[in-house]
Design a protein around this motif. Structure first.
Motif, short mmCIF file in Angstrom:
data_model
loop_
_atom_site.label_atom_id
_atom_site.label_comp_id
_atom_site.label_asym_id
_atom_site.label_seq_id
_atom_site.Cartn_x
_atom_site.Cartn_y
_atom_site.Cartn_z
N LYS A 1 0.83 -1.22 0.00
CA LYS A 1 0.00 0.00 0.00
C LYS A 1 0.86 1.27 0.00
N LEU A 2 1.82 1.33 -0.92
CA LEU A 2 2.69 2.50 -1.04
C LEU A 2 1.96 3.62 -1.79
N PRO A 3 2.24 4.87 -1.45
CA PRO A 3 1.67 5.97 -2.23
C PRO A 3 2.21 5.94 -3.65
N VAL A 4 1.48 6.58 -4.56
CA VAL A 4 1.76 6.52 -5.99
C VAL A 4 1.98 7.93 -6.52
N LEU A 5 3.05 8.11 -7.30
CA LEU A 5 3.32 9.37 -8.00
C LEU A 5 3.10 9.13 -9.48
N PHE A 6 2.09 9.80 -10.05
CA PHE A 6 1.66 9.59 -11.43
C PHE A 6 2.18 10.74 -12.29
N TRP A 7 3.12 10.45 -13.20
CA TRP A 7 3.82 11.47 -13.98
C TRP A 7 3.18 11.67 -15.35
N ILE A 8 2.95 12.95 -15.70
CA ILE A 8 2.46 13.33 -17.03
C ILE A 8 3.54 14.22 -17.66
N PHE A 9 4.17 13.72 -18.72
CA PHE A 9 5.28 14.47 -19.32
C PHE A 9 4.78 15.69 -20.10
N LEU B 1 -5.03 6.98 -15.46
CA LEU B 1 -5.34 7.09 -14.04
C LEU B 1 -6.33 6.02 -13.60
N GLU B 2 -7.28 5.71 -14.46
CA GLU B 2 -8.23 4.65 -14.15
C GLU B 2 -7.53 3.29 -14.10
N TRP B 3 -6.54 3.10 -14.99
CA TRP B 3 -5.75 1.86 -14.95
C TRP B 3 -5.06 1.72 -13.59
N VAL B 4 -4.53 2.81 -13.07
CA VAL B 4 -3.89 2.78 -11.76
C VAL B 4 -4.89 2.32 -10.70
N GLN B 5 -6.11 2.85 -10.73
CA GLN B 5 -7.11 2.44 -9.75
C GLN B 5 -7.40 0.94 -9.84
N ASP B 6 -7.43 0.43 -11.04
CA ASP B 6 -7.77 -0.98 -11.25
C ASP B 6 -6.62 -1.93 -10.93
N ASN B 7 -5.37 -1.46 -11.08
CA ASN B 7 -4.25 -2.40 -11.10
C ASN B 7 -3.12 -2.14 -10.12
N ILE B 8 -3.00 -0.93 -9.59
CA ILE B 8 -1.77 -0.60 -8.86
C ILE B 8 -1.63 -1.38 -7.56
N ALA B 9 -2.73 -1.84 -6.99
CA ALA B 9 -2.63 -2.62 -5.74
C ALA B 9 -1.82 -3.89 -5.96
N ALA B 10 -1.91 -4.47 -7.16
CA ALA B 10 -1.15 -5.69 -7.44
C ALA B 10 0.35 -5.43 -7.46
N PHE B 11 0.75 -4.16 -7.64
CA PHE B 11 2.16 -3.78 -7.64
C PHE B 11 2.61 -3.32 -6.25
N GLY C 1 0.88 -0.80 -4.61
CA GLY C 1 0.50 0.59 -4.48
C GLY C 1 -0.87 0.76 -3.85
N ASP C 2 -1.11 1.96 -3.34
CA ASP C 2 -2.39 2.29 -2.72
C ASP C 2 -3.17 3.21 -3.67
N PRO C 3 -4.25 2.73 -4.29
CA PRO C 3 -4.99 3.57 -5.24
C PRO C 3 -5.65 4.78 -4.60
N GLU C 4 -5.71 4.82 -3.28
CA GLU C 4 -6.30 5.97 -2.60
C GLU C 4 -5.25 7.03 -2.24
N LYS C 5 -3.99 6.79 -2.63
CA LYS C 5 -2.92 7.73 -2.31
C LYS C 5 -2.13 8.09 -3.57
N VAL C 6 -2.84 8.60 -4.57
CA VAL C 6 -2.23 8.96 -5.85
C VAL C 6 -2.02 10.47 -5.92
N THR C 7 -0.82 10.89 -6.26
CA THR C 7 -0.50 12.29 -6.54
C THR C 7 -0.17 12.41 -8.02
N ILE C 8 -0.80 13.36 -8.71
CA ILE C 8 -0.49 13.57 -10.12
C ILE C 8 0.53 14.70 -10.23
N TRP C 9 1.51 14.51 -11.11
CA TRP C 9 2.64 15.44 -11.24
C TRP C 9 2.94 15.61 -12.73
#
Length: 514
Positions: A88-96, A161-171, A173-181
């Protein structure tokens, strides 16, 4: 290649909203760096040098070498070694960034940032998303509006971002702790993601993100999808693709071969050209995805109000003022801004804007460089104006709007001056990619900013557990102060510079539309 999050947007799916993958990938090797979406490095039209470069880069050989393909909607995931699925790690979502014309997840390896997080005992997962750019992702015009095919690049980001919600827990990650950057166009995209659907950032009843970081970009006032400028771009692409005689020009664009459409889409002015910030492709309000101009949405509080960090490089405009050497007088400067950037305004309005800027060579950007770096008459003043309109003063106006609309939501702001003294460019736009993202110069600036950001990802406060080596970063609303970052120190700076220009831009923000 990295994991795809949507079907390949080619053939019948070209110039359509992303189509979700509904079937299992099975056993899938996702360890490579993956493809890039089609790029617009240079226009295939224009002066001899840029058109030659544009045509060379559009050749199949170069596209293959750089991994360009329409089948590009993928995400990359970097996580600490040995992360468990229940971490359940926080997630940093990068948009170039890249002016909505170029860029790729290939260019951004998040492993260094992830390692820094581990070293600071604040581990997190880094996710980056590919999205369609240029004519593939941001083509506009009345035909596009009628078809519901606008702002496709933003919809790609949203599906990522929706993919992260559906899949990041398997990696882990915590889908409730996403920061977009994001940086530049990526930062503009971050605010657009906050403002999409009037601020509805939910998916299956959950918030897609809880925090936001914007490096050099926020709200950009734009004309609608079917405005005259956008329609001219659309008509040019249609003509260059050989579709002008078609009864359904948009469907014709979907049917032409890839090389034909790429060359047609890239036949309009690019960001690295005389047109500069007068972008051919960018998000525009369509009444559905973006219901209004981002400046209007910000003022009305119609965005997902989350804690945020936002800031700028000191000399944002120098990079965009390199291509206008004929601007050698005040009148030519006024005419350029009027005819190229803001043709719907009256010339006197642009003249009034220009006169809020000191005409002295000592005053322009790169700032604080005296009589140096003015590579042509009016370069430094044009640099200051372009940087302020798109980035620096618009940031301040944005913060004023957010504090008024959502006073209880915290925000922190900064100004980076760590490259002051760089000839011609100063602390230029995108120089934070080297300092902050990659930390190539392991100095105070890179260490402190990374520390603040990683603390923010964990606690929604840049001061949350940050080393005592770095001073307290106050919220912007307290005294309207910025943290000013240098190579070897930081200090607080009153956010009131160029106040006369800010007052004019603020009063006219709804008509300064690109």
């Amino acid at each position: 290649m990295p994991a795809p999050f949507a079907q390949a947007p080619e053939g019948r799916l070209r110039l359509r909203p992303p189509a979700r993958l509904n079937s299992s990938l099975g056993t899938f090797d996702a360890t490579g760096i993956g493809p890039s979406c089609p790029q617009m490095f240079f226009s295939t039209e224009g002066n001899l040098i840029t058109s030659l470069l544009g045509n060379l880069i559009n050749t199949p050989l170069f596209q293959k070498a750089t991994g360009q393909t329409e089948d590009c909607l993928t995400v990359r995931v970097h996580r600490p070694a040995d992360t468990k699925a229940n971490a359940k790690l926080p997630v940093l979502f990068w948009i170039f960034g890249g002016g909505f014309e170029l860029g790729s997840t290939q260019m951004y390896d998040g492993s260094g940032l992830v390692s820094t997080g581990v070293d600071q005992k604040k581990p997190f997962i880094f996710v980056s998303v590919n999205y369609r750019m240029g004519g593939f992702g941001f083509l506009a015009g009345k035909e596009v509006l009628a078809d519901g095919a606008s702002n496709l690049g933003l919809l790609d980001q949203r599906m990522g971002l929706e993919w992260v919600q559906d899949n990041i827990a398997a990696f882990g990650g915590d889908p409730e702790k996403v920061t977009i950057w994001g940086e530049s166009a990526g930062a503009i995209s971050v605010f657009d993601q906050m403002a999409l659907y009037d601020g509805d950032n939910t998916y299956n009843g959950k918030k897609l993100f809880r925090g936001a970081i914007m490096n050099s970009g926020s709200m950009i006032p734009t004309d609608p999808v079917d405005c005259d400028r956008a329609q001219d771009i659309y008509n040019t692409v249609v003509r260059e693709a050989g579709c002008a005689s078609s009864r359904d020009t948009l469907n014709c664009l979907r049917g032409v071969d890839y090389d034909t459409f790429l060359n047609a889409a890239n036949s309009v002015p690019g960001i690295l050209s005389y047109s500069s910030i007068a972008l051919s492709y960018l998000p525009r309000q369509d009444g559905v995805v973006l219901t209004d101009s981002p400046t209007t949405l910000a003022a009305a509080g119609k965005y997902a109000a989350v804690p945020m960090i936002i800031g700028d490089q000191e000399d944002e405009g120098t990079l965009f003022a390199l291509f206008q050497p004929n601007i050698t007088s005040r009148d030519r400067l006024v005419d350029y801004l009027w005819k190229v950037v803001f043709p719907d305004l009256q010339r006197q309005q642009i003249s009034d804007l220009v006169d809020t800027y000191d005409s002295s060579i000592l005053a322009g950007s790169p700032f604080n460089t005296g009589i140096l770096n003015n590579i042509y008459p009016e370069f430094k003043r044009l640099s200051a104006i372009l940087g302020d309109i798109v980035f620096t003063l618009t940031r301040r106006i944005f913060l004023e709007a957010t504090v008024a609309a959502h006073p209880d939501v915290p925000s922190w702001s900064y100004l980076a001056s760590y490259n002051r003294g760089t000839p011609i460019l100063g602390t230029f736009h995108a120089s934070d990619i080297l300092q902050v993202f990659y930390g190539l110069l392991p100095n105070y600036a890179s260490r402190s900013i990374q520390s603040y950001y990683i603390s923010f990802v964990h606690t929604l406060d840049p001061n949350g557990g940050t080393s005592s080596e770095y001073p307290l970063w106050p919220q912007w609303k307290e005294k309207k102060e910025l943290v000013q970052f240098w190579n070897n120190k930081s200090n607080l700076l009153k956010d009131d510079f160029r106040s006369k220009s800010e007052k004019w831009i603020s009063a006219n923000v709804d008509i300064l539309k690109i």
